[in-house]
Scaffold this motif. Structure first.
Motif, PDB file in Angstrom:
ATOM      1  N   GLY B 155      -1.006 -57.893 -48.729  1.00  0.00           N
ATOM      2  CA  GLY B 155      -1.047 -56.554 -48.139  1.00  0.00           C
ATOM      3  C   GLY B 155      -1.317 -56.607 -46.637  1.00  0.00           C
ATOM      4  N   VAL B 156      -2.250 -57.467 -46.242  1.00  0.00           N
ATOM      5  CA  VAL B 156      -2.600 -57.541 -44.826  1.00  0.00           C
ATOM      6  C   VAL B 156      -1.434 -58.114 -44.011  1.00  0.00           C
ATOM      7  CG1 VAL B 156      -4.117 -58.662 -43.140  1.00  0.00           C
ATOM      8  CG2 VAL B 156      -5.087 -57.596 -45.169  1.00  0.00           C
ATOM      9  N   ILE B 157      -0.675 -59.020 -44.598  1.00  0.00           N
ATOM     10  CA  ILE B 157       0.504 -59.531 -43.887  1.00  0.00           C
ATOM     11  C   ILE B 157       1.480 -58.388 -43.603  1.00  0.00           C
ATOM     12  CG2 ILE B 157       2.592 -60.954 -44.134  1.00  0.00           C
ATOM     13  CD1 ILE B 157       0.924 -63.110 -45.365  1.00  0.00           C
ATOM     14  N   GLY B 158       1.729 -57.556 -44.608  1.00  0.00           N
ATOM     15  CA  GLY B 158       2.618 -56.414 -44.391  1.00  0.00           C
ATOM     16  C   GLY B 158       2.085 -55.505 -43.288  1.00  0.00           C
ATOM     17  N   TRP B 159       0.805 -55.192 -43.384  1.00  0.00           N
ATOM     18  CA  TRP B 159       0.183 -54.255 -42.433  1.00  0.00           C
ATOM     19  C   TRP B 159       0.078 -54.859 -41.023  1.00  0.00           C
ATOM     20  CZ3 TRP B 159      -5.768 -53.088 -42.706  1.00  0.00           C
ATOM     21  CH2 TRP B 159      -6.111 -52.158 -41.698  1.00  0.00           C
ATOM     22  N   PHE B 160      -0.523 -56.040 -40.905  1.00  0.00           N
ATOM     23  CA  PHE B 160      -0.746 -56.648 -39.581  1.00  0.00           C
ATOM     24  C   PHE B 160       0.488 -57.385 -39.052  1.00  0.00           C
ATOM     25  CE2 PHE B 160      -5.670 -57.480 -39.752  1.00  0.00           C
ATOM     26  CZ  PHE B 160      -5.896 -56.116 -39.742  1.00  0.00           C
ATOM     27  N   VAL B 161       0.961 -58.349 -39.839  1.00  0.00           N
ATOM     28  CA  VAL B 161       1.991 -59.259 -39.324  1.00  0.00           C
ATOM     29  C   VAL B 161       3.316 -58.514 -39.121  1.00  0.00           C
ATOM     30  CG1 VAL B 161       3.279 -61.387 -39.758  1.00  0.00           C
ATOM     31  CG2 VAL B 161       0.840 -61.259 -40.337  1.00  0.00           C
ATOM     32  N   ASP B 162       3.690 -57.716 -40.123  1.00  0.00           N
ATOM     33  CA  ASP B 162       4.920 -56.929 -39.943  1.00  0.00           C
ATOM     34  C   ASP B 162       4.695 -55.819 -38.925  1.00  0.00           C
ATOM     35  OD1 ASP B 162       7.138 -57.751 -42.186  1.00  0.00           O
ATOM     36  OD2 ASP B 162       5.099 -58.143 -42.862  1.00  0.00           O
ATOM     37  N   GLY B 163       3.478 -55.285 -38.885  1.00  0.00           N
ATOM     38  CA  GLY B 163       3.160 -54.274 -37.872  1.00  0.00           C
ATOM     39  C   GLY B 163       3.319 -54.850 -36.469  1.00  0.00           C
ATOM     40  N   CYS B 189      14.399 -53.527 -37.606  1.00  0.00           N
ATOM     41  CA  CYS B 189      13.319 -52.536 -37.486  1.00  0.00           C
ATOM     42  C   CYS B 189      13.398 -51.489 -38.585  1.00  0.00           C
ATOM     43  CB  CYS B 189      13.369 -51.859 -36.118  1.00  0.00           C
ATOM     44  SG  CYS B 189      12.778 -52.955 -34.817  1.00  0.00           S
ATOM     45  N   LYS B 190      14.614 -51.086 -38.948  1.00  0.00           N
ATOM     46  CA  LYS B 190      14.770 -50.094 -40.019  1.00  0.00           C
ATOM     47  C   LYS B 190      14.115 -50.597 -41.294  1.00  0.00           C
ATOM     48  CE  LYS B 190      19.154 -48.021 -38.638  1.00  0.00           C
ATOM     49  NZ  LYS B 190      20.600 -48.166 -38.860  1.00  0.00           N
ATOM     50  N   GLU B 191      14.201 -51.919 -41.524  1.00  0.00           N
ATOM     51  CA  GLU B 191      13.705 -52.467 -42.777  1.00  0.00           C
ATOM     52  C   GLU B 191      12.226 -52.815 -42.701  1.00  0.00           C
ATOM     53  OE1 GLU B 191      18.100 -54.139 -43.959  1.00  0.00           O
ATOM     54  OE2 GLU B 191      16.462 -55.578 -43.839  1.00  0.00           O
ATOM     55  N   GLU B 192      11.769 -53.223 -41.506  1.00  0.00           N
ATOM     56  CA  GLU B 192      10.364 -53.633 -41.366  1.00  0.00           C
ATOM     57  C   GLU B 192       9.410 -52.476 -41.639  1.00  0.00           C
ATOM     58  OE1 GLU B 192       9.066 -56.569 -40.865  1.00  0.00           O
ATOM     59  OE2 GLU B 192      10.495 -57.825 -39.787  1.00  0.00           O
ATOM     60  N   ASN B 193       9.858 -51.255 -41.396  1.00  0.00           N
ATOM     61  CA  ASN B 193       8.961 -50.128 -41.608  1.00  0.00           C
ATOM     62  C   ASN B 193       8.515 -50.049 -43.057  1.00  0.00           C
ATOM     63  OD1 ASN B 193       8.667 -49.190 -38.997  1.00  0.00           O
ATOM     64  ND2 ASN B 193      10.627 -48.123 -39.072  1.00  0.00           N
ATOM     65  N   PHE B 194       9.407 -50.371 -43.966  1.00  0.00           N
ATOM     66  CA  PHE B 194       9.023 -50.427 -45.386  1.00  0.00           C
ATOM     67  C   PHE B 194       8.012 -51.545 -45.611  1.00  0.00           C
ATOM     68  CE2 PHE B 194      11.034 -53.600 -48.404  1.00  0.00           C
ATOM     69  CZ  PHE B 194      10.146 -53.439 -49.455  1.00  0.00           C
ATOM     70  N   HIS B 195       8.198 -52.667 -44.941  1.00  0.00           N
ATOM     71  CA  HIS B 195       7.282 -53.792 -45.113  1.00  0.00           C
ATOM     72  C   HIS B 195       5.865 -53.413 -44.705  1.00  0.00           C
ATOM     73  CE1 HIS B 195      10.864 -56.785 -44.511  1.00  0.00           C
ATOM     74  NE2 HIS B 195      11.042 -55.942 -45.504  1.00  0.00           N
ATOM     75  N   LYS B 196       5.773 -52.771 -43.558  1.00  0.00           N
ATOM     76  CA  LYS B 196       4.458 -52.418 -43.047  1.00  0.00           C
ATOM     77  C   LYS B 196       3.805 -51.387 -43.961  1.00  0.00           C
ATOM     78  CE  LYS B 196       1.862 -50.465 -39.308  1.00  0.00           C
ATOM     79  NZ  LYS B 196       1.779 -49.956 -37.962  1.00  0.00           N
ATOM     80  N   LYS B 197       4.589 -50.397 -44.361  1.00  0.00           N
ATOM     81  CA  LYS B 197       3.989 -49.309 -45.132  1.00  0.00           C
ATOM     82  C   LYS B 197       3.544 -49.764 -46.518  1.00  0.00           C
ATOM     83  CE  LYS B 197       4.272 -44.386 -45.713  1.00  0.00           C
ATOM     84  NZ  LYS B 197       5.141 -43.212 -45.856  1.00  0.00           N
ATOM     85  N   GLN B 198       4.338 -50.623 -47.152  1.00  0.00           N
ATOM     86  CA  GLN B 198       3.913 -51.085 -48.478  1.00  0.00           C
ATOM     87  C   GLN B 198       2.650 -51.942 -48.359  1.00  0.00           C
ATOM     88  OE1 GLN B 198       4.213 -54.398 -50.101  1.00  0.00           O
ATOM     89  NE2 GLN B 198       4.635 -55.298 -48.103  1.00  0.00           N
TER      90      GLN B 198
END
Lengths: 136, 351
Positions: B155-163, B189-198
């Motif tokens: 989860g933190v990878i999605g939030w921090f690293v993808d953020g 970028c269109k796809e990373e937003n899903f990564h960060k949010k999940q």
């Protein structure tokens, strides 16, 4: 489903240049196919490059999405689906061997396309109509 | 044609057709030495006007090489970035989380391919770039050399690293002077937003869960915060490439500017779910609106970059093993294509 689909009806995805289109490649002879197979089977050889065009809405044009590496057209379509169609927006997809596309060069752009910008009489605002006349 | 008319028409000059070139550029075409200065001046004027450079346009060799380096490292990061999270696909706590994680890891592979595709327009071969990654001679983002010890790390990878990646990549998508790179970033970028949010959703769920889940979330935040800040690269004073990349419009903002932007975005998000960022020096600068943060341990950063992070060797070994294990798939695909070509050939001759 996405087998031998590479006949694109109507228009060619290859860039056309005043009659100069990419030459259609003759199908390989058995000997050529064997030679190509030998080359392909070399460990980790690079596959052919294909350009991918996707249509994202009914009636919209096919637009360039990117490229993939693949052994043949059917393989290219499969790879292109996985790389450029993961979000369900794609209605139709073309793949074209990159080598089959001919294009203008940036240095030629000016002399080649300039004549078109010197013809105002091809536009309606070049012509006058009497004041008050509507719908012309 | 009446005789008089030719006098008022311009002389007819047959126009020779332009030279036909393949669509992808080969390595920058050598220009006559005498015109190099003029070409460079024109190139820099185009950058100054905010124009995008396309594969077949003339570009300084150094611009091409910097882009190959940057895009290669970026693509490798996407590919290696699959490993820390991929390790948790079989252990995701629910089917919903497993679906998101599978989709995210697949996206990272796709992002790697978008960028390899962009790099190939600069006249390099994807095969060679992948070879450099496998041989360990190419760099990738240092963050992926850290281990994913618990589910909260995912989860933190999605939030921090993808953020953090979104902050970097949004700037590239909007401003990068090289067209194929900027276009690849728009897709990414269109796809990373899903990564960060999940990722954030997953952490918010843990943060609102049992005391044990809360501890696990906080522990992951504590371990990933500083390595994430290091992702933006060395401070501006120690970043030899930044000035040149900014001058040529590849980058718009410096490492420190992007890092500050990420901190400003992330602090309120941590506050919203009641997690603490592991920096006692963190405070809001009322005058600028920036969140000031403590000193980054750059010795750790350079150690990881130079191959001595917790998992550098393991990541490289895993990637090489995956490549080797996929060998039969590549061989089968080439054999299948050869068989089809062989079958098509006699049919074509008969026709």
């Amino acid at each position: 489903m996405y087998g031998d689909v590479l006949t694109v009806p109507g228009e060619s995805a290859a860039v056309k240049l005043d009659g100069a289109t990419a030459e259609a490649k003759a199908p390989p002879t058995a000997a050529e196919a064997d030679a190509a197979a030998g080359e392909l089977l070399a460990p980790d050889s690079q596959w052919q490059l294909w350009e991918v065009f996707t249509q994202e809405a009914q009636g919209a044009p096919h637009e360039h999405a990117g490229s993939v590496r693949a052994t043949d057209a059917a393989h290219a379509i499969q790879n292109a689906r996985d790389v450029y169609g993961r979000r369900g927006k794609v209605l139709s997809m073309w793949v074209v061997p990159t080598a089959a596309i001919s294009a203008t060069s940036p240095d030629d752009a000016e002399p080649f396309f300039d004549p078109a910008s010197d013809k105002p009489y091809r536009h309606p605002h070049f012509y006058k109509a009497p004041r008050g006349v509507k719908g012309v | 044609m009446p005789r008089g008319l030719t006098a008022i028409l311009p002389a007819f000059e047959p126009r020779s057709p332009p030279e036909l070139l393949p669509v992808t550029a080969t390595a920058a075409q050598p220009a006559p030495a005498a015109s190099d200065d003029a070409r460079l001046a024109e190139f820099e004027a185009r950058i100054a006007r905010g124009e995008r450079i396309e594969p077949k346009d003339w570009m300084p060799e150094r611009y091409r090489r910097q882009l190959v380096r940057m895009m290669g490292q970026h693509a490798h990061s996407e590919i290696v970035g699959m490993l820390p999270e991929g390790a948790w696909v079989t252990r995701a706590p629910s089917l919903r989380r497993k679906l998101s994680l599978l989709a995210k890891v697949q996206d990272e592979a796709g992002h790697g391919l978008y960028i390899y595709c962009g790099a190939e327009t600069l006249g390099v071969d994807r095969h060679d770039l992948v070879g450099e990654l496998l041989a360990g001679t190419a760099k990738y983002s240092s963050i992926f050399n850290y281990p994913t010890l618990t589910w909260a790390d995912v989860g933190v990878i999605g939030w921090f690293v993808d953020g953090a990646a979104i902050v970097n990549q949004t700037a590239l998508a909007k401003h990068c002077s090289y067209g194929p790179y900027a276009r690849a970033m728009v897709r990414v970028c269109k796809e990373e937003n899903f990564h960060k949010k999940q990722g954030f959703e997953s952490i918010a769920t843990l943060a609102a869960g049992t005391p044990e889940q809360r501890v696990m979330a906080q522990d992951a935040v504590d371990r990933w915060w500083w390595p994430t800040l290091m992702m933006f690269g060395p401070p501006d004073a120690d970043s030899p490439n930044t000035a040149e990349l900014i001058r040529w419009g590849v980058k718009k903002y410096t490492n420190d500017e992007l890092r500050q932007r990420f901190v400003n975005l992330t602090v309120p998000q941590a506050q919203a779910v009641g997690l603490t960022l592991p920096d006692p020096a963190l405070r809001l600068d009322e005058a600028t609106g920036d969140w000031r943060f403590g000193a980054i341990d750059w010795d750790e950063f350079w150690a990881v970059v130079k191959g001595n992070g917790p998992l550098n060797r393991e990541r490289l070994a895993t990637r090489n093993a995956a490549h080797a294990e996929g060998g039969w798939v590549r061989a089968a695909a080439t054999a299948h294509a050869a068989k089809r070509a062989r079958r098509a050939a006699p049919a074509a001759r008969a026709a």
